[in-house]
Structure formats: C-alpha cells, structure tokens
Write an enzyme that holds these catalytic residues in place. Structure first.
Site, PDB file in Angstrom:
ATOM      1  N   SER A 679     -11.006 -13.369  22.287  1.00 44.22           N
ATOM      2  CA  SER A 679     -12.058 -13.755  23.238  1.00 44.22           C
ATOM      3  C   SER A 679     -13.451 -13.392  22.739  1.00 44.22           C
ATOM      4  CB  SER A 679     -11.812 -13.085  24.593  1.00 44.22           C
ATOM      5  OG  SER A 679     -11.905 -11.684  24.463  1.00 44.22           O
ATOM      6  N   LYS A 722     -13.693  -9.133  33.363  1.00 44.35           N
ATOM      7  CA  LYS A 722     -14.879  -9.287  32.514  1.00 44.35           C
ATOM      8  C   LYS A 722     -16.123  -9.576  33.342  1.00 44.35           C
ATOM      9  CE  LYS A 722     -12.225 -10.882  28.521  1.00 44.35           C
ATOM     10  NZ  LYS A 722     -11.912 -12.009  27.624  1.00 44.35           N
TER      11      LYS A 722
END
Length: 772
Positions: A679, A722
């Site tokens: 990511s 996140k």
C-alpha cells in the site's frame, strides 16, 4: 376357652408393624393425635388400653375397618411426653380381647369388648408339643445372633401352654400376618403346632446361613478378611436369590443407558460394551476402560438442548449492554435470531470474528450465548498441534480420553451451546497430525451432524451447535477452514469509540473492582484521550483498561492511607504522576511543504499510523538505496515506483541524465520497526518524483495505494484504520484508490465530515493533487 366379663369403654391404640402378646413388655413411640388422646384417657382412668395391629401399616389415619378385631389388653407402666409433642410409653400385655363394637368417639378409638382367657389341660400331647417348641426355640436362639441367650432360660421355666405360646411368639421373627394368626387362635394346641412349624422353617434357613459361613471360612486365609466378607456376602445373596454388587452395577448401567435417550446405533454400542463388561472378570484391567467408556456415553447430552430465546428486541438490548459499537457483528447475530425464529431446523452458522487483540471478540461470543439463552463453552486452539486434541485418542491407549470438542459438549450439558473456538489462526501441525484438518469435520455444516470422535467410536450430532471462532489475521487461518466460515472483521475501535467504551464500561468496572465510589475518583476532560494516545498503542482496549486500573490502585491507596484524601481529580497536568511519562508519541503531520517528503498511511495490528517517506538525491551512478527495515513487498513497490517515474520523466519535467548521474535514497523513518505491505506504492512514487522534480509535496495530504508500472492505482486494505490515523493527526485531505470507494461506508460520519477523500485511478490524478 373360657370367656370373662365384658369390658366397656376401653381406649384402643392402633399399632403399625408390631403385634403385642400377653406377658410382653414393649416400649412404644406414639405420635398420632388420636393415639396420644387415647393414652391420656387411659392414664386418667385405670391405665388400661387395648393394643391392636393395623391390617396395613402404610395407612397413617386408620379407620375401624383397618384394625384387627382381636388385640391385647395392656397396662401402661410408664408415660413420658417428648419435646416434639410425641409420647414415649412402656406397656405390658395382659390378656387377649375381642372387640365387639366401636363407641361413637371422634377423639380416639373406644370400644366395648370381651376379655378372652386361654387355658388348656396339660395332656401328654400338649407336654410333648411344649418340649418340642422349647427345644426348637433353644436351637433357634443359638443360630439367631439377634436374640440374647438368656431368653432360653426364662422360656424353659414356663409351665403353662398358653403362656409359652405368647412368650415364644413375641420373640421369633415372623410376618405381622403370621403373628396375628397365632394371637387369634382359639386352640392352644393348634397355636403350639403353628409355632413349631414356623421355628422349623426358620431353623432350616439359619442352618443354611451357618453352612454358607462355614464353607467360606474354610476357604479363607487368615490374612484375607476383606476377601472373606465379600465372598460371604456373595454366597448369602446367592442363597437368597439376590444380586451381588457387580450385578447391581450392571443393572445401574442398564438404567442409565435406558434414560440417556441415545440414538439407536449408540444405544446398541453401549449395550454391547455392557455385555462385554458383564462377562469380564471383575479384576480384569479392561473392565475399568469399559466403565469409563460407558460413563462418557451416558454423560453426553444426546437429546438435551436448551430452548432459544428468540426475542429480537431483548437480544439487541443485551448486546448493546455488553458492547459499544461493533454494529456489523451485532446485526449478523440479530439476523441469525430472526431466521431461527422463522425456520425451526437450521444448520448452525460458523461466525469468525477477525481482529487484533483486545477488541472484544471473546466477550462478544459470550454475549451471543446470553442473548440466545444458550450455554457457553470455550476452548483455546493456540498452540494445538495434535489431531487427538480435537478428535480424541483411541481407547487402546493408556489414559485415552475424548477430544476437547466432546469434553466441552459434556461440560455444557446441552447439544446446542454457543461454542467458541478461540485463536483458530494459531493452530499448527507436526508429526502428530494436522488439527486443522480435524477441525474440518467439526465446522463443516454438511458433515458435522455425524462428528466421529476416536474415543467414542460413534457419531455425535454437532449440527445444532453455534460455532463462533476468533482470529487475529485472516491469512493465518487455514484456507479450507476459512472457506467454511463467515468472516466478520472487527478492525479495532476509533478514538471516539475507545473514549465511549472507557466511560461506559471500563472506568465504572474498575471503580467497582477497586472498591471505589464515583466521588472518590474524577477523570477530568481529555484525560482518557491522553491515555489512549500516549499510554497505549492498540486497536482494542485491553491496555487502556490496565492503565485505568493503575490509576484506581493509586487512588485506593490514598483513600485508605489516612492522609485525608477522599477525592482525587486526575487531569492533564497530574496524569504523569499516576502513569509516568508518555510511553508513545504518534507521528505528526509535516509542518510545511517539503521536497522529497510525502505522507503515507499504514496499517498495523494496533491501528493505523501515518508514515513519512523521504527521498534524497546525491551524485552517484543511478543506484537506488532503500532503508527503514522494509519488507520484500515494500522494496518491490519502491522499484516499481522508480521505474514508473523513469518511464514518464518527460511529463514530470525530469532530466533523463539524473537517473545515470545521481543516486536515489528512499528512507522510511523509525527504522527499527519492520514495515511491509502492498500500500506504499503511490507514497514512494510521489516522494521520488518530488525529489527529482524539486517540487514540494503538500503537507496536509496523506495517501495510500499501490501502483503498477503503467501508473494505475490499485486497491488496498485497512482503509478505516488508515483514515482514522490521518484524522487523528489533523490531516485534512486523503488520497485513496477508487476501487476502495465501497469501504468508505465503514468510516464514521464525523470523520468524513472533517476529511476530504480523493478517489484516484492513476498517478496523474495523484500528482495533480499533491503538487501545487
């Protein structure tokens, strides 16, 4: 037989389990009200009372039809009232009486009767009968250990035939009916003959007992007293047609098997094993194995199950009482209850709660059981390596037992409990087998209706069990098991959720556990938030509860130390006095736009974090250096990002000579912490592009996503954590892959109101946002 005068108005005392004869002195305990009133009447008159036996001793309140018509006129020698209201009397029998009529007296039995006096001429026949009875009685006393030998002397000196009948009848052990027959006999000679017959029969039985004792005594060694007693009991029971202890045990097993409601095949197996036990010598080693096996079969809940509480509103109330948040798991549980209410036969679902430690996976399973009204059992699979832990051991092994599944079913005493399989991702395998393969039979709803434990060797129906499993990470769950479970992710709590949980559940719980009242400890504004941010680093609330417990302990010490502090206030200024200096400092956003520095978003087991990525350019030969303890995936992401930047260098106004004359160093701070995951591609690409083009990156933008060599942005996981991390540090804008738009629904509304979320498909869109 000569009749005497009439006796009028004499009270009657009915007796249970005893017939009194003349010349017999007997103590009696009297508790019935009628009988006590009869005794009191007798005491107030001439102390005479009639003793008559009841025809049925089980009748507590007899009527005149229940009492024999011939009894004994007796004299009360002693009369004593007991503290409990009963009466103890000592009575001597005097003479027989025939009841002629009952008087109308509701307080006690009162009769008119005629006294009967027996008498007979002492002929040669009668004398012979008397001597025969005396000799038989003497032998009877010798064989019967319950009678004292002194009674023989008193009987031997009796000269009157009728008295001899009464005295012997009083001492021999006969049924009530037989004694009453003797009492009612008009002819003394017939009575002597009847006694002689009874004595002959009893002597024969006693001789058999003596013979048995003698046979056993000859076989017994002096040091085998216990063995002798056992054999004596067996021989006596055999002669009397009774069963020994072993047969009693077998019969008990038969009764328990019959009442266990086993399926037909299991019942046949149990009876087969019981038949083997019956034929087996008692001291055989295998007999213990069979007993244990039968005990297990009998104790399992083959047919017993608890009734589900299918009140959706009540279940929702219980779930909300026990947990804050966790909307998806709660919704799934309520859905199950709704379907269960509509469908009677339903295969139990296998729910798998996946999430980091401390988020309430285990306690949620316990709440499911409480909301459904089912029993709850739990086993931990962490470190289980042996297949026999699940399926049990074969009975051929010493110390064999069923597996932990069957053990828990027995403990639940129900065939439909909520069964928690904790830490299913922590199972491993070795030479003893693969326990995850054994779990397939447990969790597959198509085949677990016939789960076969190696020890039981018969099928047990697990289809009505509601299995709930927990795991920390999905990839660690064996794929065949994962395919059979419904995964419900519990990613962790937001900061706001943790504050609510602490205020509603954890803090009140710790106050009670430490004996404190609400007025003893006050947490002022932002204290819980500071504890969450700077003293814990977790997705759950386990460490948060520990820190609150630490504060409560210190306050409890102040309250009981006698220093006058009955109320303690904890605020931002004195918090370090309770918990010490900050343990964790979260990454902060950049203070200004900088070249070569981009802000990424990372997922960790304890929640989300922001992660700065730095790129430096220096003279060299085009070498790429990666530091920060990056895993293989992140290193490949950096290589991919650099290749993409080189492929579109002209669009970014980057000179191609840079890649041959300069080295590129990409660094992710906090190098001691391992980092990996797919990511960080766009973050690294932005950082490298910024360094090479000398364009500053916006400090208020954070990003996450993976890229391809063509610059396509790929989806990522852990989006909720996140974005929460970005919100926590004050980021105002985030960039995420467009394919993750479906995950935005999991983000709290208050967070989305403060953040601008950019959905991108390519790096061109990313560059347009991050570069001014």
């Amino acid at each position: 037989m000569k009749q005497l005068e009439q006796i009028k108005g004499i009270p009657v005392l009915p007796l249970r389990d005893i017939v009194v004869f003349p010349y017999m002195v007997v103590p009696l305990f009297v508790g019935r009200d009628k009988s006590i009133r009869a005794l009191e009447y007798a005491m107030n008159s001439d102390k005479k009372i009639v003793l008559c036996a009841q025809k049925n001793s089980k009748i507590d309140q007899p009527e005149k039809e229940d009492i024999y018509s011939i009894g004994v006129v007796s004299e009360i020698l002693q009369f004593l009232k007991m503290p409990d209201g009963s009466v103890k009397v000592l009575i001597e029998g005097l003479s027989r009486i025939r009841i002629l009529e009952y008087l109308n007296n509701n307080n006690f039995f009162q009769v008119n009767g005629e006294e009967i006096k027996t008498g007979i001429e002492k002929t040669t026949d009668v004398e012979a009968l008397m001597r025969s009875c005396i000799d038989q009685f003497e032998e009877y006393v010798k064989l019967n250990r319950k009678l004292p030998s002194e009674i023989v002397n008193s009987v031997s000196n009796i000269e009157e035939p009728d008295k001899l009948v009464d005295v012997i009848s009083a001492h021999i052990i006969l049924k009530i009916e037989d004694k009453q027959k003797i009492l009612e006999m008009d002819n003394v000679k017939n009575a002597l003959q009847a006694i002689s017959t009874f004595l002959e029969s009893e002597i024969e039985i006693l001789n058999i007992e003596k013979k048995i004792r003698g046979q056993i005594k000859n076989r017994m060694e002096k040091t085998q007293r216990e063995y002798y007693l056992t054999e004596q009991l067996k021989a006596i029971q055999k002669e009397l047609g009774q069963e020994d202890e072993r047969l009693i045990e077998i019969e008990e097993f038969h009764e328990k098997i019959a009442s266990a409601n086993m399926p037909k095949d299991v019942n046949e197996k149990a009876l087969k094993e019981l038949k083997r036990l019956e034929k087996m010598p008692p001291m055989a080693a295998e007999s213990t194995v069979i007993r244990n096996y039968l005990d297990w079969l009998i104790s399992l809940p083959w047919a017993h199950e608890t009734k589900d509480k299918l009140d959706i509103n009540e279940a929702e109330k219980i779930l909300n009482e026990d947990h804050y948040g966790l909307e998806k798991p709660k919704e799934r549980i309520l859905e199950f209850l709704a379907v269960r209410k509509l469908v009677e036969k339903m295969k139990g679902p296998i729910l798998c709660f996946v999430g980091p430690p401390g988020v309430g996976k285990t306690s949620l399973a316990r709440s499911i059981a409480r909301s459904m009204g089912r029993e709850f059992v739990r086993i931990s699979l962490g470190g289980v390596r042996d297949e026999a832990e699940i399926r049990g051991h074969r009975r051929t092994y010493i110390g064999a037992m069923p597996g932990r599944i069957i053990q828990c079913i027995k403990r639940a005493k129900s065939k439909n409990p909520v069964f928690l399989l904790d830490e299913i991702d922590k199972m491993s395998m070795d030479f003893r087998g693969d326990p995850s393969a054994a779990m397939l039979e447990v969790l597959d709803p198509e085949i677990n209706s016939a789960f076969n434990d190696h020890y039981l060797e018969v099928d047990f129906d697990l289809s009505k069990v509601m299995f709930v499993t927990t795991a920390n990470v999905i990839p660690a769950i064996p794929i065949p098991l994962r395919d059979r479970m419904e995964i419900i992710e519990i990613p962790g709590y937001t900061e706001e959720e943790k504050i609510k949980i602490a205020e509603k559940f954890l803090f009140p719980k710790q106050l009670v556990m430490h004996g404190l009242k609400e007025e003893n400890l006050i947490l002022e504004n932002n204290v819980i938030k500071l504890i969450i941010r700077h003293y814990t680093r977790e997705a759950g609330v386990r460490n948060l509860e520990r820190e609150l417990a630490t504060i409560c302990r210190k306050v409890a010490k102040d309250v009981v130390s006698g220093n006058g502090k009955k109320q303690v206030k904890v605020n931002e200024k004195n918090l370090d006095g309770f918990l010490g200096p900050f343990k964790f400092l979260h990454m902060e956003k950049e203070k200004k736009d900088e070249v070569g520095v981009s802000t990424g978003l990372a997922w960790t087991e304890v929640g989300g974090e922001i992660l700065a990525t730095e790129t430096a350019i220096m003279k060299g030969k085009g070498k790429l250096t990666l530091t920060g303890k990056l895993g293989d995936v992140m290193q490949e992401s950096a290589q991919t990002a650099l290749s993409y930047i080189r492929s579109c260098a002209k669009k970014l106004n980057i000179n191609d000579e840079v890649f041959q004359k300069y080295d590129i160093h990409v660094h992710v701070p906090e190098g001691a912490i391992p980092k990996d995951g797919p990511s960080a591609g766009i973050t690294m690409a932005v950082s490298i592009a910024s360094a090479l083009s000398e364009k500053p990156v916006r400090k208020d933008v954070a990003m996450t996503g993976e890229i391809t060599l063509r610059g396509k942005v790929l989806p990522i996981g852990g989006l909720k954590e996140k974005i929460l991390a970005a919100h926590r540090v004050g980021i105002k804008e985030v960039i995420i892959p467009k394919q993750n738009s479906k995950d935005i629904i999991d983000i709290p509304k208050n967070v989305l109101e403060d953040l601008k979320v950019n959905l991108v498909e390519s790096m061109e869109e990313v560059f347009a946002i991050v570069f001014k």
